[in-house]
Each structure stands twice: as structure tokens, then as C-alpha cells.
Write a protein that holds these residues in place. Structure first.
Motif, short mmCIF file in Angstrom:
data_model
loop_
_atom_site.label_atom_id
_atom_site.label_comp_id
_atom_site.label_asym_id
_atom_site.label_seq_id
_atom_site.Cartn_x
_atom_site.Cartn_y
_atom_site.Cartn_z
N ALA A 201 0.81 -1.23 0.00
CA ALA A 201 0.00 0.00 0.00
C ALA A 201 0.83 1.27 0.00
O ALA A 201 0.46 2.26 -0.64
N LEU A 202 1.97 1.26 0.72
CA LEU A 202 2.73 2.49 0.91
C LEU A 202 4.11 2.48 0.27
O LEU A 202 4.76 3.54 0.22
N GLY A 203 4.55 1.33 -0.19
CA GLY A 203 5.94 1.21 -0.61
C GLY A 203 6.20 1.29 -2.10
O GLY A 203 7.19 0.75 -2.58
N ARG A 204 5.31 1.95 -2.83
CA ARG A 204 5.51 2.02 -4.28
C ARG A 204 6.45 3.15 -4.69
O ARG A 204 7.17 3.04 -5.68
N ARG A 205 6.44 4.26 -3.95
CA ARG A 205 7.30 5.39 -4.30
C ARG A 205 7.54 6.23 -3.05
O ARG A 205 6.86 6.07 -2.04
N GLY A 206 8.54 7.11 -3.17
CA GLY A 206 8.85 7.99 -2.05
C GLY A 206 9.82 7.37 -1.06
O GLY A 206 10.38 6.29 -1.28
N ALA A 207 9.99 8.06 0.08
CA ALA A 207 10.97 7.62 1.07
C ALA A 207 10.64 6.25 1.64
O ALA A 207 11.54 5.46 1.96
N LEU A 208 9.35 5.95 1.77
CA LEU A 208 8.97 4.67 2.36
C LEU A 208 9.24 3.49 1.44
O LEU A 208 9.19 2.34 1.87
N ALA A 209 9.51 3.76 0.19
CA ALA A 209 9.81 2.69 -0.76
C ALA A 209 11.28 2.26 -0.73
O ALA A 209 11.66 1.32 -1.43
N ARG A 210 12.07 2.95 0.07
CA ARG A 210 13.50 2.59 0.15
C ARG A 210 13.68 1.22 0.79
O ARG A 210 13.06 0.92 1.81
N PRO A 211 14.50 0.37 0.19
CA PRO A 211 14.73 -0.96 0.79
C PRO A 211 15.51 -0.85 2.09
O PRO A 211 16.36 0.03 2.26
N SER A 213 17.62 -3.14 3.15
CA SER A 213 18.95 -3.70 2.94
C SER A 213 19.04 -4.28 1.53
O SER A 213 18.04 -4.78 1.01
N PRO A 214 20.21 -4.23 0.93
CA PRO A 214 20.38 -4.89 -0.37
C PRO A 214 20.13 -6.39 -0.31
O PRO A 214 19.93 -7.03 -1.35
N LEU A 215 20.13 -6.97 0.88
CA LEU A 215 19.87 -8.40 1.01
C LEU A 215 18.47 -8.76 0.53
O LEU A 215 18.24 -9.88 0.07
N SER A 216 17.53 -7.83 0.67
CA SER A 216 16.15 -8.10 0.30
C SER A 216 15.51 -6.80 -0.19
O SER A 216 14.85 -6.09 0.59
N PRO A 217 15.70 -6.46 -1.46
CA PRO A 217 15.22 -5.17 -1.98
C PRO A 217 13.71 -4.98 -1.86
O PRO A 217 13.23 -3.84 -1.86
N ASN A 218 12.94 -6.06 -1.76
CA ASN A 218 11.49 -5.93 -1.65
C ASN A 218 11.04 -5.56 -0.24
O ASN A 218 9.86 -5.24 -0.04
N LYS A 219 11.94 -5.63 0.73
CA LYS A 219 11.58 -5.26 2.10
C LYS A 219 11.87 -3.78 2.29
O LYS A 219 13.02 -3.35 2.26
N THR A 220 10.81 -3.00 2.47
CA THR A 220 10.92 -1.55 2.52
C THR A 220 10.52 -0.99 3.88
O THR A 220 9.98 -1.70 4.73
N TRP A 221 10.75 0.31 4.05
CA TRP A 221 10.34 0.98 5.28
C TRP A 221 8.83 1.00 5.41
O TRP A 221 8.29 1.03 6.53
N ALA A 222 8.14 1.00 4.30
CA ALA A 222 6.68 0.89 4.35
C ALA A 222 6.25 -0.43 4.99
O ALA A 222 5.28 -0.48 5.75
#
Length: 301
Positions: A201-211, A213-222
Motif C-alpha cells: 500500500a505504501l511502498g511504491r514510491r517515495g521515502a517509504l519505498a527505500r529498501p 537492505s540490499p539483502l532483500s530489496p522488496n523489504k521496505t520501510w513501508a
């Protein structure tokens, strides 16, 4: 372990309960979430790309809930069987993921620990101290030492020690936590769902979309926000919320997934297994639990 951490009886607010009482308290919450989730995935239109995958995951959730809660209903004996069963499967998956496969001797040490540690936690918790930990760590390193492996011996020993701490020792906490183990397990499960919902819901763009860790790019702050809301709500719903326990469960949801991603990336595999529909292997399902449970032990008085 108990000598290091102090008395461990599962003393989160509202969970000074037997296993059966704790399961009875969380069962309506789990049933309600599964019911709402089932309606939601059944109503998804055919054009939704993940429709089939979400339905597979819901079916796995529906089967996993009684498999996890059922043994805990019977208190310490059930928790011991659950911890040993999960541990045996998980160490087998871990051994297969190790580069070149974990040697048979190391695998046997991990499997033995997966059974012995929960039994000791049930029957002789006072034995879980630094002396036993020293014996276990030496046992994990002994096969590489005795084989005289001068090319990969250190790596073999390190993988065995890590596996020992990550899986059998962590799962032993299901026995030591008492009724609180039920709340932690439910909160971790809903936290993983919340992380997915938050990321979607929240991790498509913006600051919350930042991963994270490079270990798992799909895991975001959202996803962290979603997990934080879901874990807090789950602990509150079952009467077990404390700030410390919430932080422990949330850290497990976030760091547990990254920890397993690190192991899988080194092994060059996408999933720990292929037998659990919608998830892969058991480690893919309990990775957060393996971190949340020992952290809950630290913060549970």
C-alpha cells in the motif's frame, strides 16, 4: 539459558496463563483474521495478478494455525514437541542450503540439538547455562576439527555454530516462554502479513519505498510500518502488549527475514524449500519467529 536470563514463565500482562488458557484467548483473534482474510482473497477479481498466490498462502495459513496453536494448547509438553518438530525440519533445510551441503556429522549435531534442547528446557531448565552452551558450541565445531579439514573447516564450523544458535536454541524459547509463546507466535504471523500489506500500500514510491537492505530489496520501510501496526494490534488484542515485547516482536519480523535472506543469497537459492505452498520451505515461514522468540526471552521478566 535460564540461568543467564532469569526466571522465564511467560509474564506478559494477561498471559500468566496455562498453554490451554493462552490458546483459548488468541483463538478468536486468529479465527477472525483467517475468516476476514478468506473472504478477502475469495473476493479478489481475476485480473489481480497475485490472486492465485494469495489464495495459496491463505490455505497454508489456515493449516498452519492449528499446527502451531494445537501443541501449545497442551502446555510445556506440547511446546516441547512443537519446538523439536520445527527444529528438525528447519535444520534439514538449513543444511541443504549450506554451500556444498552441510556434512552429515554437522547435520546430526544440529538435529540432536533440535530435540535435546527443548527436552532440557522442559525437564531440566536449570541445565541451560553457559556450561551447556560451551559443550554445544564445541560439539558443532568438532566434526570439522576431527576431519582435519584445512580447506573449509573453519567455514563448516562457523556454519554449524550459527545454525545451532539460529534454529534449535531459538526454538527452545517456545518452551521457556510459557503462555507468552502463543502471543509472540500470533503477533509474528500477523506482523508478516502487516509488512506485506504496508509494503504493497505504501511502498511504491517515495521515502517509504527505500529498501531496508540490499539483502532483500522488496523489504521496505513501508513494510516496517505495516509490521509495527500489525504486531502492536495483535499483542493488544490478545492482552499481551508491552512496549518491550512489541519491540522484540517487531525486530524479529524485520531482522528475521533479512537474516534468512542473507543465508539464502549465500546459498544461491530463492527459497529454503518447495513443499509449503505460497511460502517455499519452513524456514521461509518461521524466519521471523527465530529472532522474535529469543528477543522475547530477553525482555520477558
Amino acid at each position: 539459558m535460564s540461568a543467564l536470563l532469569g526466571p522465564l514463565g511467560g509474564s506478559a500482562p494477561g498471559l500468566l496463563l496455562t498453554g490451554g488458557e493462552a490458546v483459548g484467548r488468541v483463538a478468536p483473534v486468529v479465527g477472525g483474521v483467517l475468516g476476514l482474510g478468506g473472504v478477502a482473497v475469495a473476493a479478489l477479481p481475476a485480473r489481480v495478478r497475485m490472486r492465485r498466490e494469495l489464495r495459496r498462502r491463505w490455505r497454508t495459513w489456515a493449516l498452519a494455525a492449528p499446527v502451531f496453536l494445537g501443541p501449545l494448547f497442551f502446555g510445556g509438553a506440547g511446546a516441547t514437541l512443537l519446538a523439536a518438530g520445527l527444529g528438525l525440519i528447519a535444520v534439514t533445510e538449513y543444511a541443504r542450503m549450506a554451500p556444498g551441503g552441510t556434512a552429515g556429522a554437522e547435520r546430526q549435531v544440529l538435529a540432536a540439538a533440535a530435540v535435546v534442547l527443548p527436552l532440557l528446557a522442559r525437564l531440566r531448565p536449570q541445565w541451560l547455562d553457559l556450561r551447556l552452551m560451551t559443550v554445544l558450541l564445541l560439539a558443532a565445531a568438532l566434526p570439522a576439527l576431527l576431519s582435519g579439514d584445512h580447506t573449509a573447516g573453519a567455514a563448516r564450523a562457523a556454519r554449524a555454530v550459527f545454525g545451532l544458535l539460529w534454529i534449535p536454541l531459538a526454538l527452545t524459547g517456545l518452551v521457556l516462554l510459557g503462555g507468552t509463546a502463543v502471543a509472540v507466535g500470533v503477533a509474528v504471523a500477523l506482523g508478516d502479513v502487516g509488512a506485506w500489506c504496508g509494503g504493497t500500500a505504501l511502498g511504491r514510491r517515495g521515502a517509504l519505498a527505500r529498501p531496508l537492505s540490499p539483502l532483500s530489496p522488496n523489504k521496505t520501510w513501508a513494510g516496517v510500518i505495516g509490521a509495527a501496526v500489525a504486531t502492536a494490534g495483535a499483542l493488544a488484542a490478545v492482552g499481551a502488549f508491552t512496549p518491550a515485547l512489541w519491540v522484540a516482536v517487531l525486530a524479529g519480523c524485520v531482522l528475521g527475514d533479512l537474516l534468512e535472506s542473507m543465508v539464502k543469497r549465500e546459498a544461491g537459492v530463492k527459497d529454503a524449500g518447495s513443499w509449503l505452498p505460497g511460502f517455499g520451505g519452513l524456514l521461509d515461514r518461521i524466519d521471523s519467529l527465530l529472532v522474535a522468540v529469543p528477543l522475547a526471552l530477553v525482555v520477558t521478566p
